[in-house]
Design a protein around this motif. Structure first.
Motif, PDB file in Angstrom:
ATOM      1  N   MET A 108       1.120  -1.369  -0.073  1.00 64.26           N
ATOM      2  CA  MET A 108       0.012  -0.317  -0.168  1.00 64.26           C
ATOM      3  C   MET A 108       1.065   1.620   0.035  1.00 64.26           C
ATOM      4  N   SER A 109       1.818   1.248   0.756  1.00 64.29           N
ATOM      5  CA  SER A 109       2.694   2.703   0.488  1.00 64.29           C
ATOM      6  C   SER A 109       3.432   2.955  -0.634  1.00 64.29           C
ATOM      7  N   VAL A 110       3.806   1.859  -1.023  1.00 62.54           N
ATOM      8  CA  VAL A 110       4.804   1.648  -2.652  1.00 62.54           C
ATOM      9  C   VAL A 110       3.033   2.098  -3.531  1.00 62.54           C
ATOM     10  N   LEU A 111       2.405   1.957  -2.940  1.00 61.65           N
ATOM     11  CA  LEU A 111       1.091   2.682  -4.159  1.00 61.65           C
ATOM     12  C   LEU A 111       1.177   3.730  -3.800  1.00 61.65           C
ATOM     13  N   ILE A 112       0.948   4.182  -2.615  1.00 58.13           N
ATOM     14  CA  ILE A 112       0.976   5.956  -2.311  1.00 58.13           C
ATOM     15  C   ILE A 112       2.245   6.374  -2.993  1.00 58.13           C
ATOM     16  N   ALA A 113       3.448   5.883  -2.761  1.00 57.82           N
ATOM     17  CA  ALA A 113       3.970   6.298  -3.584  1.00 57.82           C
ATOM     18  C   ALA A 113       4.401   7.016  -4.891  1.00 57.82           C
ATOM     19  N   MET A 114       3.539   5.819  -5.409  1.00 57.69           N
ATOM     20  CA  MET A 114       3.895   5.784  -7.013  1.00 57.69           C
ATOM     21  C   MET A 114       2.194   6.867  -7.777  1.00 57.69           C
ATOM     22  N   THR A 115       1.795   7.328  -6.833  1.00 54.25           N
ATOM     23  CA  THR A 115       0.545   7.926  -6.920  1.00 54.25           C
ATOM     24  C   THR A 115       0.945   9.812  -6.736  1.00 54.25           C
ATOM     25  N   ILE A 116       1.968   9.656  -5.444  1.00 50.42           N
ATOM     26  CA  ILE A 116       2.432  10.862  -5.394  1.00 50.42           C
ATOM     27  C   ILE A 116       2.919  10.874  -6.144  1.00 50.42           C
ATOM     28  N   ILE A 117       3.914  10.282  -7.437  1.00 50.25           N
ATOM     29  CA  ILE A 117       4.940  10.725  -7.745  1.00 50.25           C
ATOM     30  C   ILE A 117       4.620  10.895  -9.000  1.00 50.25           C
ATOM     31  N   PHE A 118       3.427   9.967  -9.515  1.00 45.84           N
ATOM     32  CA  PHE A 118       1.673  11.121 -10.720  1.00 45.84           C
ATOM     33  C   PHE A 118       1.635  11.765 -11.127  1.00 45.84           C
ATOM     34  N   LEU A 119       0.995  12.639  -9.746  1.00 45.02           N
ATOM     35  CA  LEU A 119       0.657  14.082  -9.075  1.00 45.02           C
ATOM     36  C   LEU A 119       1.620  15.234  -8.971  1.00 45.02           C
ATOM     37  N   LEU A 120       2.640  14.745  -8.745  1.00 46.00           N
ATOM     38  CA  LEU A 120       4.046  15.526  -8.800  1.00 46.00           C
ATOM     39  C   LEU A 120       3.812  15.908 -10.330  1.00 46.00           C
ATOM     40  N   GLY A 121       3.885  15.377 -11.190  1.00 43.72           N
ATOM     41  CA  GLY A 121       3.792  14.982 -12.367  1.00 43.72           C
ATOM     42  C   GLY A 121       2.729  15.725 -13.120  1.00 43.72           C
ATOM     43  N   VAL A 122       1.837  15.059 -12.011  1.00 41.11           N
ATOM     44  CA  VAL A 122       0.507  16.095 -13.446  1.00 41.11           C
ATOM     45  C   VAL A 122       0.113  17.504 -12.730  1.00 41.11           C
ATOM     46  N   PHE A 123       0.734  18.384 -11.608  1.00 39.96           N
ATOM     47  CA  PHE A 123       1.555  19.347 -10.743  1.00 39.96           C
ATOM     48  C   PHE A 123       2.738  20.108 -11.693  1.00 39.96           C
ATOM     49  N   LEU A 124       3.474  19.382 -12.315  1.00 39.43           N
ATOM     50  CA  LEU A 124       5.002  19.784 -13.194  1.00 39.43           C
ATOM     51  C   LEU A 124       3.268  20.113 -14.542  1.00 39.43           C
TER      52      LEU A 124
ATOM     53  N   ARG B 186       0.786  21.394 -15.227  1.00 42.06           N
ATOM     54  CA  ARG B 186       0.396  23.164 -14.774  1.00 42.06           C
ATOM     55  C   ARG B 186       1.552  23.715 -15.104  1.00 42.06           C
ATOM     56  N   VAL B 187       2.474  23.664 -15.123  1.00 42.28           N
ATOM     57  CA  VAL B 187       3.639  25.231 -15.506  1.00 42.28           C
ATOM     58  C   VAL B 187       3.847  24.786 -16.560  1.00 42.28           C
ATOM     59  N   SER B 188       4.280  23.387 -16.819  1.00 44.88           N
ATOM     60  CA  SER B 188       4.683  23.466 -18.376  1.00 44.88           C
ATOM     61  C   SER B 188       3.982  23.205 -19.789  1.00 44.88           C
ATOM     62  N   GLY B 189       2.675  23.237 -19.490  1.00 52.57           N
ATOM     63  CA  GLY B 189       1.169  23.640 -20.466  1.00 52.57           C
ATOM     64  C   GLY B 189       1.058  22.435 -20.968  1.00 52.57           C
ATOM     65  N   ILE B 190       1.592  20.293 -20.355  1.00 53.88           N
ATOM     66  CA  ILE B 190       1.238  19.445 -21.386  1.00 53.88           C
ATOM     67  C   ILE B 190       0.866  19.216 -20.276  1.00 53.88           C
ATOM     68  N   SER B 191      -0.237  17.858 -21.245  1.00 55.90           N
ATOM     69  CA  SER B 191      -0.884  16.851 -21.436  1.00 55.90           C
ATOM     70  C   SER B 191      -0.528  16.425 -19.673  1.00 55.90           C
ATOM     71  N   TRP B 192      -1.754  16.834 -18.844  1.00 56.89           N
ATOM     72  CA  TRP B 192      -0.979  16.099 -17.726  1.00 56.89           C
ATOM     73  C   TRP B 192      -1.274  14.437 -17.199  1.00 56.89           C
ATOM     74  N   TRP B 193      -1.614  13.812 -18.424  1.00 63.64           N
ATOM     75  CA  TRP B 193      -2.079  12.907 -18.156  1.00 63.64           C
ATOM     76  C   TRP B 193      -0.210  12.244 -18.935  1.00 63.64           C
ATOM     77  N   ARG B 194       0.237  12.829 -19.835  1.00 59.83           N
ATOM     78  CA  ARG B 194       1.259  13.194 -20.296  1.00 59.83           C
ATOM     79  C   ARG B 194       2.981  12.966 -19.452  1.00 59.83           C
ATOM     80  N   SER B 195       2.410  14.086 -18.224  1.00 64.28           N
ATOM     81  CA  SER B 195       3.708  14.408 -17.144  1.00 64.28           C
ATOM     82  C   SER B 195       2.995  13.336 -16.187  1.00 64.28           C
ATOM     83  N   GLY B 196       2.898  13.153 -16.246  1.00 64.32           N
ATOM     84  CA  GLY B 196       1.899  12.256 -14.873  1.00 64.32           C
ATOM     85  C   GLY B 196       2.926  11.089 -15.245  1.00 64.32           C
TER      86      GLY B 196
END
Length: 190
Positions: A142-158, A160-170
């Motif tokens: 479960m901790s591994v899944l949370i870590a992977m989710t957070i890593i994906f969400l950090l990409g989604v946050f990025l 917003r800055v870069s203007g690329i697709s949230w899905w692609r960045s995540g």
């Protein structure tokens, strides 16, 4: 001047955002590495796992705060000195000097607290398990899944800055997490 004005005055929004992402990412990958290391090792007591991970989270926090404060204080003082030289006046009692003293503290706190808070979120299943809560899967998984989710969400946050697709960045950041997991499996999992 409030904090938002000081950050705006020093044009530090991008720096704060980068520090949050970079050190948040470091915290997530560090916890992912530790958790996977324990997962691929002989069974270890949950208290030991939590203690090792908390030790790493504290070290990331202290390192992030101290390194960012030292470097940002020097940079802000340099900019203030250059501004004083170009204006041929003492700015020690101005909002520029206040910002030079305050913004490094803000940046340092973001740099240190990002990996710490993210680490605590990743460790949440371990604490829940330790407190007696029944989880649908292993607390380490479960901790591994949370870590992977957070890593994906950090990409989604990025995104917003870069203007690329949230899905692609995540997905791009998630691939880094997956590559990390594969490398750990190759070197530790056998």
């Amino acid at each position: 001047m409030d904090i938002k004005d000081l950050i705006s005055l020093t044009h530090s929004q991008g720096i704060i955002r980068r520090y949050f992402i970079v050190n948040g990412f470091d915290g997530a990958l560090t916890m992912l590495g530790l958790i996977l290391g324990f997962l691929f090792s002989d069974p270890t007591d949950i208290d030991n796992i939590i203690n090792v991970c908390i030790g790493a989270a504290i070290a990331l926090c202290v390192s992030g705060i101290s390194s960012a404060y030292v470097s940002e204080s020097a940079e802000r003082q340099y900019v203030l000195t250059k501004l004083e030289q170009s204006m041929i006046t003492d700015l020690s009692q101005t909002s520029h000097a206040h910002a030079a003293r305050t913004v490094p503290i803000i940046i340092a706190l973001v740099n240190g607290l990002a990996p710490f808070v993210i680490s605590l979120l990743i460790l949440l299943p371990l604490w829940l398990f330790k407190s007696g809560m029944v989880l649908p899967i292993s607390p380490l998984l479960m901790s591994v899944l949370i870590a992977m989710t957070i890593i994906f969400l950090l990409g989604v946050f990025l995104s917003r800055v870069s203007g690329i697709s949230w899905w692609r960045s995540g997905l791009r950041t998630l691939l880094v997490g997956i590559l990390t997991a594969v490398l750990i499996f190759v070197f530790v999992g056998y």
